[in-house]
Design a protein around this motif. Structure first.
Motif, mmCIF file in Angstrom:
data_model
loop_
_atom_site.group_PDB
_atom_site.id
_atom_site.type_symbol
_atom_site.label_atom_id
_atom_site.label_comp_id
_atom_site.label_asym_id
_atom_site.label_seq_id
_atom_site.Cartn_x
_atom_site.Cartn_y
_atom_site.Cartn_z
ATOM 1 N N ALA A 236 121.098 -54.302 24.726
ATOM 2 C CA ALA A 236 119.887 -54.812 24.357
ATOM 3 C C ALA A 236 119.468 -55.553 25.757
ATOM 4 N N ILE A 237 120.893 -56.080 26.485
ATOM 5 C CA ILE A 237 119.987 -56.818 27.719
ATOM 6 C C ILE A 237 119.465 -56.059 28.624
ATOM 7 N N GLU A 238 120.744 -54.770 29.242
ATOM 8 C CA GLU A 238 119.543 -53.761 29.720
ATOM 9 C C GLU A 238 118.609 -53.272 29.634
ATOM 10 N N PHE A 239 117.888 -53.211 28.529
ATOM 11 C CA PHE A 239 116.338 -53.288 28.108
ATOM 12 C C PHE A 239 115.563 -54.151 28.622
ATOM 13 N N ILE A 240 116.715 -55.482 27.965
ATOM 14 C CA ILE A 240 115.407 -56.497 28.606
ATOM 15 C C ILE A 240 115.694 -57.414 30.185
ATOM 16 N N GLN A 241 116.234 -56.625 31.325
ATOM 17 C CA GLN A 241 116.620 -56.476 32.298
ATOM 18 C C GLN A 241 115.547 -55.695 32.285
ATOM 19 N N THR A 299 116.108 -60.775 20.833
ATOM 20 C CA THR A 299 115.599 -61.322 21.562
ATOM 21 C C THR A 299 114.391 -59.423 22.312
ATOM 22 N N SER A 300 115.644 -58.801 22.270
ATOM 23 C CA SER A 300 114.868 -57.398 22.626
ATOM 24 C C SER A 300 114.113 -56.500 21.890
ATOM 25 N N ALA A 304 109.931 -55.801 23.218
ATOM 26 C CA ALA A 304 109.377 -55.149 22.331
ATOM 27 C C ALA A 304 108.344 -54.807 21.906
ATOM 28 N N LYS A 305 108.022 -56.041 21.255
ATOM 29 C CA LYS A 305 106.581 -56.215 19.976
ATOM 30 C C LYS A 305 106.557 -55.252 18.973
#
Length: 344
Positions: A236-241, A299-300, A304-305
């Motif tokens: 998930a954090i990699e996606f946010i980054q 958060t992710s 991503a909405k």
């Protein structure tokens, strides 16, 4: 062998199907066999790689970031290996070589000793037999990959409230495996309830006990539960980054979550090399890792909405899978720690 980029991509590509489809994820499991994952924790004397605990955690985190369902199945097999390594040598020599070669699947049914149904009393009873073995009666409420397993390491309670671990062969008379539970996530793990009616287990299949608390103070989850939570958080954090590259306002959020992940990983690896004297530290770490999994995946999903709420976008899967850590290997101290964070 480290996990190659190609193998990670294969696992990621199959992760949605592994999570949703009620079928054994054979293709993903074959990737684990290819990477050598089935040998990591088994001593060289039995055909394994005998890797150090931290090396296993590093690889396991990578698996969890790629496909949590497959990593979870492996974790249950590994929980069985850890218990087997504590048991008598004749059981190790009988089962470990086959496990290292991938010729059999082993899993565990231990939650009834530490978390599941504790308010209802023992769900699985063990009655001593004259042979030195035990008769097992009752239910094992949570067994991952039960219908794929040749043997399940189970925990049962005697009439004097002591506990035992035995290796239960699934083809024994009186053993029945229910259809897989309709889980909200990790459906491909084929987690089922197993019933035992007058099942006789011979004395040579006794793994541990009788003892007051055969799994110890921490229970069955140990560090591996925390490792999988960190791995899910990493995805998930990699996606946010990645999103923060296009949306600079997300950079600080990504940085804070990533710093938390690194701090938890350091604690995890420290405990693997120097186990703390106080088991509460391990439980606190598990609560902190669960909280990070919830925060990072939610958060992710927010970032991503609406598109992230539609399958097969990974954000919806990560958010569902994070909820699993609220019920998996979650004894009271972990529950209290997570509740404190969620209600503060």
């Amino acid at each position: 062998m480290m996990i190659s980029k190609e193998d990670k991509e294969r696992l990621i590509g199959q992760s949605e199907a592994a999570d949703r489809d009620p079928q054994w994820p054979a293709s993903s499991w074959s990737v684990l066999e290819k990477t050598g994952a089935l040998r990591w924790s088994i001593p060289r004397a039995y055909g394994g790689d005998g890797l150090a605990p931290v090396d296993i955690l590093i690889r396991t985190e990578e698996l969890a970031a790629s496909c949590l369902t497959t990593a979870f199945i492996l974790s249950q097999r590994e929980a069985g290996v850890r218990q087997l390594l504590k048991g008598p040598e004749h059981l190790q020599s009988r089962f470990l070589p086959a496990l290292a070669q991938g010729n059999m699947f082993l899993t565990v049914g231990l939650s009834q000793l530490s978390t599941s149904r504790q308010h209802l009393g023992p769900s699985l009873r063990a009655t001593p037999l004259e042979s030195g073995g035990f008769q097992i009666d009752g239910e094992i409420p949570w067994v991952t990959g039960a219908d794929a397993a040749a043997v399940i390491i189970i925990g049962a309670t005697t009439s004097d409230s002591r506990q035992i671990l035995v290796m239960l062969e699934t083809n024994r008379p009186g053993v029945s495996i229910e259809p897989p539970l309709p889980l909200s996530a990790l459906t491909g793990s084929r987690t089922s309830l197993v019933r035992c009616v007058q099942v006789e287990v011979p004395p040579e299949m006794l793994l541990a006990g009788p003892a007051e608390s055969v799994l110890g103070k921490v229970g069955g989850g140990g560090l591996e539960t925390s490792c999988l939570a960190i791995g899910l958080s990493a995805a998930a954090i990699e996606f946010i980054q990645q999103e923060s590259v296009k949306r600079p306002d997300l950079a600080e959020i990504a940085s804070k979550l990533d710093a938390n992940r690194h701090e938890l990983r350091q604690r995890l690896h420290l405990f693997a090399t120097s186990p703390p004297r106080d088991s509460q530290e391990v439980l606190t770490l598990r609560a902190d890792c669960t909280t990070l999994a919830l925060r990072s995946t939610q958060t992710s999903l927010m970032i991503a909405k609406g598109g992230g709420f539609v399958a097969p976008h990974p954000a919806q899967r990560w958010a569902r899978q994070a909820l699993f850590f609220l019920v998996w290997s979650c004894p009271r101290p972990v529950v209290e720690g997570v509740l404190s964070e969620l209600t503060t």
